[in-house]
Design an enzyme around this catalytic site. Structure first.
Site, PDB file in Angstrom:
ATOM      1  N   ARG A  83      -4.605  -1.737  -1.757  1.00  9.27           N
ATOM      2  CA  ARG A  83      -3.344  -1.033  -1.162  1.00  9.27           C
ATOM      3  C   ARG A  83      -2.385  -0.942  -2.522  1.00  9.27           C
ATOM      4  O   ARG A  83      -1.427   0.060  -2.224  1.00  9.27           O
ATOM      5  CB  ARG A  83      -2.750  -2.107  -0.474  1.00  9.27           C
ATOM      6  CG  ARG A  83      -1.792  -1.255   0.807  1.00  9.27           C
ATOM      7  CD  ARG A  83      -1.530  -2.234   2.062  1.00  9.27           C
ATOM      8  NE  ARG A  83      -0.542  -1.460   2.992  1.00  9.27           N
ATOM      9  CZ  ARG A  83       0.381  -2.168   3.305  1.00  9.27           C
ATOM     10  NH1 ARG A  83       1.207  -2.956   2.302  1.00  9.27           N
ATOM     11  NH2 ARG A  83       1.316  -1.471   4.040  1.00  9.27           N
ATOM     12  N   ILE A 103       4.084   4.075   4.727  1.00 10.35           N
ATOM     13  CA  ILE A 103       2.691   3.283   4.611  1.00 10.35           C
ATOM     14  C   ILE A 103       2.629   2.459   5.735  1.00 10.35           C
ATOM     15  O   ILE A 103       3.520   1.349   5.815  1.00 10.35           O
ATOM     16  CB  ILE A 103       2.301   2.956   3.479  1.00 10.35           C
ATOM     17  CG1 ILE A 103       0.869   2.243   3.265  1.00 10.35           C
ATOM     18  CG2 ILE A 103       3.228   1.641   2.686  1.00 10.35           C
ATOM     19  CD1 ILE A 103       0.343   2.153   1.993  1.00 10.35           C
ATOM     20  N   SER A 104       1.666   2.610   6.649  1.00  8.70           N
ATOM     21  CA  SER A 104       1.456   2.010   7.779  1.00  8.70           C
ATOM     22  C   SER A 104       1.028   0.293   7.593  1.00  8.70           C
ATOM     23  O   SER A 104       0.375   0.025   6.416  1.00  8.70           O
ATOM     24  CB  SER A 104       0.572   2.402   8.583  1.00  8.70           C
ATOM     25  OG  SER A 104       0.509   3.634   8.992  1.00  8.70           O
ATOM     26  N   GLN A 105       1.422  -0.382   8.495  1.00 10.66           N
ATOM     27  CA  GLN A 105       1.241  -2.040   8.418  1.00 10.66           C
ATOM     28  C   GLN A 105      -0.261  -2.120   8.265  1.00 10.66           C
ATOM     29  O   GLN A 105      -1.200  -1.609   9.231  1.00 10.66           O
ATOM     30  CB  GLN A 105       1.772  -2.633   9.699  1.00 10.66           C
ATOM     31  CG  GLN A 105       1.798  -4.113   9.654  1.00 10.66           C
ATOM     32  CD  GLN A 105       2.037  -4.652  10.900  1.00 10.66           C
ATOM     33  OE1 GLN A 105       2.419  -3.998  11.728  1.00 10.66           O
ATOM     34  NE2 GLN A 105       1.967  -6.169  11.293  1.00 10.66           N
ATOM     35  N   PRO A 106      -0.762  -3.064   7.476  1.00 11.93           N
ATOM     36  CA  PRO A 106      -2.166  -3.153   7.431  1.00 11.93           C
ATOM     37  C   PRO A 106      -2.876  -3.634   8.696  1.00 11.93           C
ATOM     38  O   PRO A 106      -3.987  -3.215   9.090  1.00 11.93           O
ATOM     39  CB  PRO A 106      -2.486  -4.509   6.175  1.00 11.93           C
ATOM     40  CG  PRO A 106      -1.012  -4.235   5.636  1.00 11.93           C
ATOM     41  CD  PRO A 106      -0.115  -3.593   6.387  1.00 11.93           C
TER      42      PRO A 106
END
Ligand code: SAH
Length: 216
Positions: A33, A59-62
């Protein structure tokens, strides 16, 4: 804490958050990431949170990446459309799990960065396009799976039309642009029949129609 330890802790957080599909967890472990976040946020690359990228996007949350990817029920035979390339992180996760990924982004400036990352990570099954993903990618339809990573007010009809009618699945956040009332929906298509389920609440940037140059 070392990157490896941060990564192990993140994967534990994802398991606790409901990501149990081992293929999805393995893909998250394999995609660095830190390659996708801005330099200023490198120390937070393995924190379970969304981070800002260029053009006012995120960037989206994992955990959300894990849950949405799992909801797609992917196999290595699938051809997948992603709407909202952004940093390319979600694209990279998909690329590890399926045959081919088509990804569309409306911000022209985000794409060269994402493409550079795909190249650096040797992801050869990704095809990119700058354009309005609200309209999907008619020339490549139908898709076995569609993932939208920006929130629409309603399920975009062109995307439903481009979903395979033999068990196609689309996963997308639906709700208002403020981000306060959004949830992930899963749509299953079987012939002319649709079935949709509400899955979990989320907070995404809005799906915007048209590309920035398109002054309407
Ligand atoms: N999947 C991305 C998340 C990026 S945020 C990641 O992992 O980094 C959502 C992205 O959707 C933004 O980059 C935004 O520009 C894009 N987007 C919004 N509306 C769009 C549209 N109509 N077509 C294509 N991309 C769109």
């Amino acid at each position: 804490m070392s990157t490896e330890n941060r990564k192990i802790r993140l994967v534990m957080d994802l398991r606790n958050g409901g990501v149990t599909d081992t293929r999805v967890l393995a893909a998250i472990e394999r995609v660095p990431r830190e390659t996708f976040v801005e330099e200023a946020f490198l120390d937070q690359a393995y924190a379970n949170q969304a981070l800002p990228i260029n053009c006012g996007q995120t960037i989206s949350q994992p955990l959300v990446v894990g849950l949405m990817t799992q909801a797609l029920e992917l196999t290595d035979r699938h051809k997948v459309l992603e709407v909202g390339t952004g940093s390319g992180y979600q694209t990279a996760i998909l690329s590890k799990l399926v045959r081919r990924v088509y990804t569309v982004e409306r911000h022209r400036d985000l794409m060269p960065e994402a493409e550079k990352r795909f190249k650096a990570l040797n992801l050869h099954n990704v095809t990119t396009m700058v354009g309005d993903g609200y309209k999907g990618w008619p020339g490549q339809a139908p898709f076995d799976r569609i993932l939208v990573t920006a929130a629409a007010r309603l399920v975009p009809p062109d995307l439903v039309a481009q979903l395979s009618d033999e068990g196609g699945i689309m996963v997308l956040p639906v709700g208002d642009a403020s981000g306060l009332h959004q949830e992930v929906i899963r749509v299953r298509k079987e012939g002319t029949q649709f079935h949709s389920e509400r899955m979990f609440p989320v907070r995404f940037v809005p799906l915007v129609q048209g590309i920035p140059e398109d002054k309407k």
